[in-house]
Design an enzyme around this catalytic site. Sequence first.
Site, PDB file in Angstrom:
ATOM      1  N   GLY A 131     -16.099  38.077 -21.290  1.00 25.80           N
ATOM      2  CA  GLY A 131     -15.386  37.237 -20.340  1.00 25.80           C
ATOM      3  C   GLY A 131     -14.779  38.067 -19.233  1.00 25.80           C
ATOM      4  N   CYS A 132     -14.030  37.417 -18.346  1.00 27.60           N
ATOM      5  CA  CYS A 132     -13.473  38.145 -17.203  1.00 27.60           C
ATOM      6  C   CYS A 132     -12.374  39.113 -17.620  1.00 27.60           C
ATOM      7  CB  CYS A 132     -12.951  37.167 -16.150  1.00 27.60           C
ATOM      8  SG  CYS A 132     -11.613  36.124 -16.716  1.00 27.60           S
ATOM      9  N   THR A 133     -11.772  38.904 -18.807  1.00 31.62           N
ATOM     10  CA  THR A 133     -10.716  39.801 -19.269  1.00 31.62           C
ATOM     11  C   THR A 133     -11.217  40.806 -20.304  1.00 31.62           C
ATOM     12  OG1 THR A 133     -10.056  38.192 -20.949  1.00 31.62           O
ATOM     13  CG2 THR A 133      -8.921  38.093 -18.823  1.00 31.62           C
TER      14      THR A 133
END
Length: 372
Positions: free
Chosen positions: A345-347
């Site tokens: 994911g983006c994190t």
Amino acid sequence: MSDKRIKTLIADTFLEVADALETGQYGKKPVIGFASEGSEHGEDNIKRAMELAAYKGLDARLIEGEDIHKEMEKLLDSGEIDAAVTMHYPFPIGVSTVGKVITPGIGKPMYLATTTGTSDTDRIAGMVKNAIYGIIAAKADGIENPTVGIANIDGARQTEKALLKLKEQGYDINFAESARADGGIVMRGNDLLAGTPDIMVMDSLTGNLMMKIFSAYTTGGSYESLGFGYGPGIGDGYDRLIMIVSRASGAPVIAGAMEFATNLVKHNWKKIADDEFAKAKKAGFEAIIDELKNAGKKEAAPAAAVTAPPKEICTAQIPGIEVMDLEDAVQALWKEGIYAESGMGCTGPIVLMAADKKDKAYEILKNAGYVG
């Protein structure tokens, strides 16, 4: 037919001819979809990005819907759009994005390989893959023989050895030479600022940091105003052209990502990717990756094989898992009868599962020490 409609058709035809003369291709413009999950800079930022894209002569269209990524994937798979730009997307392990920045030294474009996603759970193997991904992105953006440098970070020398071996075995890599007096393939900070190589190889977390600095150093950090975004997700066999920007990306960067995507489509990015992977494999790429991943492993009793439960549609995700523990976390859920998949994911790393299994999956992972 009205005179106005005839004039519009004539104008469109001239634009197509001009585009064909420039690119060597003739036909419909690439259609770039934009799936915006919500910019930190508001709707006016999105509107301005679309206006800038139109000014650049791009065919950019907003993607809307309750599940915006599901709609984006549908449009990509049906061919209604040729590429998509979005602010977040959970790429599978093995796929990561190649960003494109404008370096401040002499205003030269440079590709950061890579900036989001994870090419491999082994850091060094991932950096070696990132070099191939960077070459693919640069060639698909119109650079015939891009130069490659390796950022001077942990693992740079191991990456250098692996890439030199790949070149010796037949894969053509055009290495850059550091602008510093002692030269070499490994690039210093000065080379980052000057854009010494066309492609700067690094791990994706370092690349993500570099991307944010290059994009927002003139604005104090809250607004990404420069460059072309975090780039396309690239991986062996990955077919969707999905470009990443961030929620902090300003209109110029979003429009730049659409321009980047248009160039990739025009240069037939998928054929270039397939060709580069084939050439790398012919030169022993897969054996080199296996060697890197097996290096330093201690002798251990073989773990019992775990069979995956029946596959389910995974719409829920649990973040906060170390990338090195990702596959073990997936198998921990399999042991308890929960089908799960790994992703990025983006994190950071995520484990995906069916929505109705998320709470139970979280408890299993918490008890096993994978999440806090």
